[in-house]
Design an enzyme around this catalytic site. Structure first.
Site, PDB file in Angstrom:
ATOM      1  CB  SER A 100     -37.879 -49.710   7.840  1.00 20.60           C
ATOM      2  OG  SER A 100     -38.156 -49.568   9.166  1.00 20.60           O
ATOM      3  CB  CYS A 143     -55.371 -48.348   3.847  1.00 19.39           C
ATOM      4  SG  CYS A 143     -56.305 -48.386   5.370  1.00 19.39           S
ATOM      5  NE  ARG A 167     -49.955 -50.363  15.322  1.00 20.60           N
ATOM      6  CZ  ARG A 167     -50.676 -50.271  14.150  1.00 20.60           C
ATOM      7  NH1 ARG A 167     -50.356 -49.816  13.173  1.00 20.60           N
ATOM      8  NH2 ARG A 167     -51.806 -51.074  14.198  1.00 20.60           N
ATOM      9  CB  CYS A 201     -58.702 -50.268   3.867  1.00 15.70           C
ATOM     10  SG  CYS A 201     -59.077 -48.649   4.383  1.00 15.70           S
ATOM     11  CD1 TRP A 215     -48.396 -53.724   6.631  1.00 17.64           C
ATOM     12  CD2 TRP A 215     -46.421 -52.695   5.515  1.00 17.64           C
ATOM     13  NE1 TRP A 215     -48.720 -52.283   6.588  1.00 17.64           N
ATOM     14  CE2 TRP A 215     -47.524 -51.692   6.051  1.00 17.64           C
ATOM     15  CE3 TRP A 215     -45.499 -52.451   4.812  1.00 17.64           C
ATOM     16  CZ2 TRP A 215     -47.138 -50.410   5.891  1.00 17.64           C
ATOM     17  CZ3 TRP A 215     -45.169 -51.220   4.840  1.00 17.64           C
ATOM     18  CH2 TRP A 215     -46.210 -50.240   5.049  1.00 17.64           C
ATOM     19  CB  THR A 266     -59.160 -47.227   8.207  1.00 12.49           C
ATOM     20  OG1 THR A 266     -58.213 -48.209   7.991  1.00 12.49           O
ATOM     21  CG2 THR A 266     -58.741 -45.865   7.486  1.00 12.49           C
TER      22      THR A 266
END
Length: 668
Positions: free
Chosen positions: A282, A419, A314, A416, A199, A188
């Site tokens: 995680s 999200c 990532r 978002c 996070w 997005t």
């Protein structure tokens, strides 16, 4: 003294043991036959299980109205942890709209548009409307083909055993119904400080502290001598050495990686419950990253496609993240399998109250998933019965539940819409899985009938939808991880033959290894003009023949050198130690621009000046090295003090930036 001596020797042997030879770090960390940490199944077993379940799971979440729509309070909640105006720098008005290339992107591909929800939405109806219109309580706002009795949630009561905060608790609005198919989880453009802040809060503000009851592990339990203390000591030593090695590797790539002593979450010597909590967080993060990388929008072409570099940066470089994703898949598989018996009969749970046909179809598809999760692999893939069993179990479970609720609340801080939708759904899904695993009675003889009867009614519709859709998200993540891994292998194999051909080409062309001594600057003494003329006259025929042959072969011959000279051959070696000696090397005579230049005979004065320049340059080099010696000693001292402090407090010791070594022949 026996345990101390045993631990000493085990530590000594563990530290002296050589490292395993693997093709890559990832192949060592994730081996198909290796058991996923804290789970009861190997990576290959979970992958095979996913291949069997994935078709039925996708059919359930994509073709049933019950599981393709989700109810949540998406727009009427504020972030309870910080001010949205100051903390949401990753929102559309801050970190996204201010991107330099945002104006160059078509409006439909911008992050502001990508983050919006699509499809129809319907408000949750009141109880009076539900009674008046039992078959169409939403009055067709989601579409005429949607079975509303399969979508509307009729139970708004909360349970103190929930592991996440219900969206309708204490809210003025009962939330909206949105289509999950019209709003897939994918890229997005939501990024920046706001996303990082969320996070960071999830990882750091929800970490466990040291136990408040350091001696409570034995409360309520009779004292017993531990079995196989040597094996337990050896396991602890090997785990500690492996964690330290992995941490050093991570900090070499990214110095911002937090130390184990700071977070208290990554440490394997923590209790199982705390490790499980960290792995869930995680693994959820890794699953979300996988979806973003797999369904990535190329904002230049407008095509949705996998982004291999996104996956490598990532996930591929961090095998522990992929391992935690597999652990989450095992955990949810166990929860779904455990839930199967309670959803099997119509009396226990009804999916669509106003449509018996859809209810039967939905039930059949649910049971297809639960039966595959329970019967494909012999034995459970995760054993929840060993958790929360010591004297600290009740208080630890309450702490576990409260901290996961904090993560659920943090989803309201996401800027978002899409999200936030998938963040809320997946935290609710994991919360439902934890509720099923730790609050529901096991299917054994110890479970009473009263416990078994009351369990199904503790699960609301949103919990079931969140659980199975989160399970579907993990299933897609495992499938994408395997495809990404194949893409990485193909890219590596595609580069390997090219380098191999280059090596073969260099060998066939007669290229050989040139020693370092041969790479040093040399003086080429060229014959005198008379000798050169004699050589030119004697080789005229040979040179003419060579030129003719070269032209016939289509090769342009090199130009003829009219005046050869004394030159210095230098291969531009990258050795910095040689560069500082160039200034006092003897320089040959340089020809003038006159084409009739004739070399002059060297005189005694020329030799003296040349030697004087070389000696003076060497003198400057020696004096400069003495002047730089105090600063060099200071730098070495500071470096060694830092290394000693890191060793003293138990941190990874940084490598030396200096060394003592004997000069080589070439340097002498």
């Amino acid at each position: 003294m026996k345990p101390a001596s045993r631990l000493f020797y085990l530590s000594l042997f563990a530290l002296w043991s050589p490292e395993a030879q693997c093709k890559s770090d990832e192949s060592c960390a994730i081996s198909p036959k290796a058991i996923v940490s804290d789970a009861c199944a190997s990576y290959s077993t979970l992958e095979q299980l996913n291949r069997d379940i994935k078709p039925a799971l996708e059919d359930l979440t994509r073709t049933t109205d019950f599981f393709s729509h989700y109810r949540l309070n998406l727009f009427n909640k504020e972030c309870p942890f910080w001010n949205d105006e100051n903390g949401m720098c990753g929102n559309i008005a801050c970190a996204v709209e201010t991107l330099d290339n945002e104006e160059d992107i078509p409006e439909v591909w911008r992050a502001k548009e990508l983050g919006k929800l699509e499809g129809p939405r319907a408000k949750h109806p009141g109880k009076s409307v539900q009674k008046e219109e039992p078959k169409r309580p939403l009055q067709g706002k989601l579409g005429e083909d949607v079975g509303e009795s399969c979508v509307v949630e009729y139970d708004d009561e909360c349970d103190d055993r929930d592991y996440c905060v219900p969206d309708d608790e204490g809210a003025s609005s009962k939330g909206d119904y949105v289509s999950l198919l019209r709003n897939p989880e994918r890229f997005t453009g939501y990024a920046g400080d706001g996303a990082k802040q969320v996070w960071d809060a999830i990882y750091r503000e929800n970490c466990f502290q040291k136990s408040s009851f350091p001696k409570s592990a034995s409360l309520g339990d009779t004292y017993s001598v531990p079995k196989n203390p040597a094996a337990q000591d050896f396991r602890a030593v090997m785990q500690a050495a492996g964690r330290q090695h992995m941490l050093e590797q991570q900090r070499e790539q990214n110095p911002l990686v937090p130390f184990v002593t700071k977070t208290g979450l990554e440490s394997e010597d923590e209790c199982l419950e705390k490790r499980v909590f960290y792995k869930i967080v995680s693994g959820m993060h890794a699953s979300i990253s996988t979806h973003l990388c797999w369904d990535f929008l190329n904002q230049t072409t407008g095509q949705w496609q996998p982004n291999l570099s996104c996956y490598i940066n990532r996930l591929h470089k961090f095998p522990e993240r992929i391992s935690n994703l597999y652990f989450n898949y095992a955990l949810l598989t166990r929860a779904v399998a455990k839930l199967g018996p309670y959803l099997s009969s119509h009396e226990e749970y009804t999916f669509c109250t106003g449509d018996p046909a859809q209810d039967a179809d939905t039930r059949a598809k649910v049971l297809a998933v639960t039966s595959k999760a329970a019967n494909t692999v012999p034995g459970p893939v995760f054993d929840e019965s060993i958790m929360f069993k010591n004297g600290e179990g009740p208080s630890l479970k309450e702490d576990f539940r409260n901290r996961f609720r904090n993560i659920s609340r943090l989803m309201d801080c996401v800027g978002c819409d899409k999200c936030r939708l998938w963040g809320k759904l997946q935290t609710a899904g994991y919360g439902t899985a934890l509720k099923v695993l730790f609050e529901f009675a096991n299917n054994d003889t110890s479970a009473t009938s009263s416990e078994t009867d009351e369990i199904p009614f503790k699960l609301k519709r949103t919990e079931l939808v969140a659980l199975f859709n989160t399970y579907a998200r993990l299933s897609s993540s495992l499938d994408a991880i395997q495809k990404f891994r194949a893409m990485v292998e193909e890219s590596e194999e595609g580069q390997q033959p090219q380098s191999h051909e280059q090596i073969e080409g260099s060998e066939n062309s007669g290229a050989h290894h040139i020693p370092d001594r041969a790479k040093k600057p040399r003086h080429v003494i060229v014959p005198t003009p008379d000798a050169a003329d004699h050589a030119e006259a004697s080789d005229t025929n040979t040179a003419t023949t060579a030129v003719d042959e070269a032209k016939a072969a289509g090769v342009t011959p090199a130009p003829k050198v009219e005046h050869q000279q004394q030159v210095e051959v230098d291969n531009n070696d990258d050795d910095d130690d040689d560069d500082e000696f160039h200034e006092f090397q003897r320089q040959p005579q340089q020809p003038d621009t006159d084409p009739n230049f004739v070399y002059k005979k060297r005189t005694l004065k020329d030799d003296f000046e040349n030697e004087f320049r070389a000696v003076f340059a060497a003198f400057k080099l020696v004096i400069r090295s003495y002047l730089n010696l105090p600063a060099l000693i200071y730098e070495i001292t500071i470096t060694e003090l830092k290394r000693f402090w890191q060793f003293y407090v138990g941190l990874p010791v940084m490598p030396r930036t200096w060394e003592f070594r004997r000069p080589s022949l070439d340097e002498l």
